[in-house]
Scaffold this active site. Structure first.
Site, short mmCIF file in Angstrom:
data_model
loop_
_atom_site.label_atom_id
_atom_site.label_comp_id
_atom_site.label_asym_id
_atom_site.label_seq_id
_atom_site.Cartn_x
_atom_site.Cartn_y
_atom_site.Cartn_z
N TYR A 277 0.86 -1.17 0.00
CA TYR A 277 0.00 0.00 0.00
C TYR A 277 0.91 1.23 0.00
O TYR A 277 1.64 1.47 0.96
CB TYR A 277 -0.89 0.01 1.24
CG TYR A 277 -2.00 1.05 1.20
CD1 TYR A 277 -3.27 0.71 0.74
CD2 TYR A 277 -1.78 2.36 1.60
CE1 TYR A 277 -4.30 1.65 0.70
CE2 TYR A 277 -2.80 3.31 1.56
CZ TYR A 277 -4.05 2.94 1.10
OH TYR A 277 -5.06 3.88 1.05
N TYR A 369 -10.56 -1.96 6.46
CA TYR A 369 -10.04 -0.61 6.68
C TYR A 369 -9.81 -0.31 8.17
O TYR A 369 -9.08 0.61 8.51
CB TYR A 369 -11.00 0.43 6.11
CG TYR A 369 -10.98 0.52 4.60
CD1 TYR A 369 -10.22 -0.35 3.82
CD2 TYR A 369 -11.74 1.49 3.94
CE1 TYR A 369 -10.22 -0.27 2.44
CE2 TYR A 369 -11.74 1.58 2.56
CZ TYR A 369 -10.98 0.70 1.81
OH TYR A 369 -10.97 0.78 0.44
#
Length: 407
Positions: A277, A369
């Site tokens: 990420y 998340y």
């Protein structure tokens, strides 16, 4: 422009594409960016089909010629067209439009199918232009990536094209005033990093991987890979994340209102590294300001780097890689780990996503998340602090264990 082509100025051009094409052809210049090549500079190549009609029992298609402006489109008899794939795409797009109108009830144009309704022709042209734009975006993504796996793009849901304000990067992009330069001062001298005392042991943790290159440490435990000062080579068993994504992935348009998503095109074994990420590294203060803006849009790409402190945040809204398009799920198949390679600053870990289970080809990739539901005991999360979550965002993951909201 030079004799070899019109150069990079034509990509972010200030004039219309038609005008540029006409100018290039007048000067006999080629420019791949606007579709003018040596092949079609003097010859005609079908780019896509715009319309259809029947005249005196003969079928005609309105042809958009590649590298030529719309003003040069011409009606051509079917018998002259040698483009079976484009003809099939035209037919498929027409069928898809008719299927979408009035909940799938077929609508037959007037005049016994001799002409298409303007709305149908308009849709077909938009779909053709979208297909070209997505192909160009796919080519651009694969030019920019630095890993083995290929990136594909697919949209069979709507007319949405490539995002207009997203830039593909392969590693963190520091915001002004932030330095990511903190190189390791030492490296291992192992002849076999799997069996000898290596970088993880020096950091006081276990080697993260087994012989099958699968992660074996629990969530919340940091990964210390061999770095640029180590004497081991690129095939070292402790160099997994730095090798990059090994799988072919597809950025696709979801059918449940979540925008873009990512699916794997090959089977991924459990506990395997999938992707990093990445994004723009900003201060937590700047993240707070941006978070208020993202709240109003009902979406966020802020990832707090709070492994040991909360000084920095990664914002992947404008700058990122494939992970930018990975959706949330309350029952994810990806798990987050903090990774340290050359930069050993504990305030700036690299974020790696590993599979929690076997992921089959065609399955969408997701991660939580809030990093819950997978046994994670780390404090990392995407934008989960109360100050940044003034507006509750409804979760659309569809999991049986869905919590209802992303925050």
């Amino acid at each position: 422009p030079s004799a070899r082509g019109c150069g990079p100025w034509c990509v972010p051009c200030l004039v219309s594409l038609d005008t540029l094409q006409e100018l290039c052809r007048k000067e006999k210049l080629t420019c791949k960016s606007i579709g003018i090549t040596k092949r079609n500079l003097n010859n005609y190549e079908v780019e896509y089909l715009c319309d259809y009609k029947v005249v005196k029992d003969m079928e005609y298609y309105l042809v958009k010629w590649k590298g030529w402006p719309d003003s040069t489109n011409t009606w051509e008899p079917l018998q002259n067209l040698k483009c079976p794939l484009l003809l099939q795409q035209f037919s498929n797009d027409k069928h898809n439009y008719l299927s979408q109108v009035k909940k799938g009830k077929a609508i037959t144009p007037k005049n016994n199918n001799k002409t298409l309704k303007p709305a149908i022709a308009e849709y077909i042209v938009k779909k053709a232009k979208q297909r070209i734009a997505l192909q160009r975006w796919q080519d651009e993504l694969n030019r920019r990536k630095n890993h083995k796996g290929m990136i594909f793009v697919e949209n069979t849901v709507d007319l949405e094209g490539p995002p207009s304000d997203f830039y593909y990067i392969n590693e963190y992009k520091p915001a002004p005033g932030i330095s990511l330069v903190n190189e390791a001062t030492f490296g291992c001298s192992c002849t076999d990093c799997f069996f000898q005392k290596c970088c993880p042991a020096e950091a006081g943790v276990l080697l993260a991987y087994n012989k099958n290159q699968q992660i074996k440490i629990p969530p919340g435990t940091p990964i210390y890979e061999c770095n640029s000062r180590c004497q081991c080579g690129p095939d070292c068993p402790n160099r997994i994340v730095q090798k990059g994504t090994q799988y072919s992935l597809c950025i696709f348009r979801t059918s449940n209102g979540r925008g873009w998503g990512v699916k794997t095109l090959v089977k991924i074994k459990r506990m395997s590294f999938v992707m990093e990420y990445v994004g723009e590294v900003i201060t937590s203060e700047e993240a707070e300001r941006r978070g208020q803006f993202y709240d109003n849009k009902g979406i966020t790409y802020l990832f707090d780097l709070d492994y040991e402190s909360d000084e920095f945040t990664v914002d992947a809204a404008r700058y990122g890689n494939v992970s930018h398009f990975v959706n949330h799920s309350c029952d994810p198949n990806l798990q987050v780990f903090n990774v340290f390679i050359d930069n050993l600053d504990t305030r700036l870990p690299r974020i790696a996503l590993f599979s929690t289970r076997t992921i089959n080809a065609g399955e969408e990739l997701t991660f939580d998340y809030q990093m819950k539901g997978s046994g994670d005991i780390s404090s990392d999360s995407i934008d989960h602090s109360p100050a940044k979550k003034r507006v509750r965002t409804v979760c659309k993951c569809g999991a049986v264990t869905c919590r209802g909201y992303l925050n």
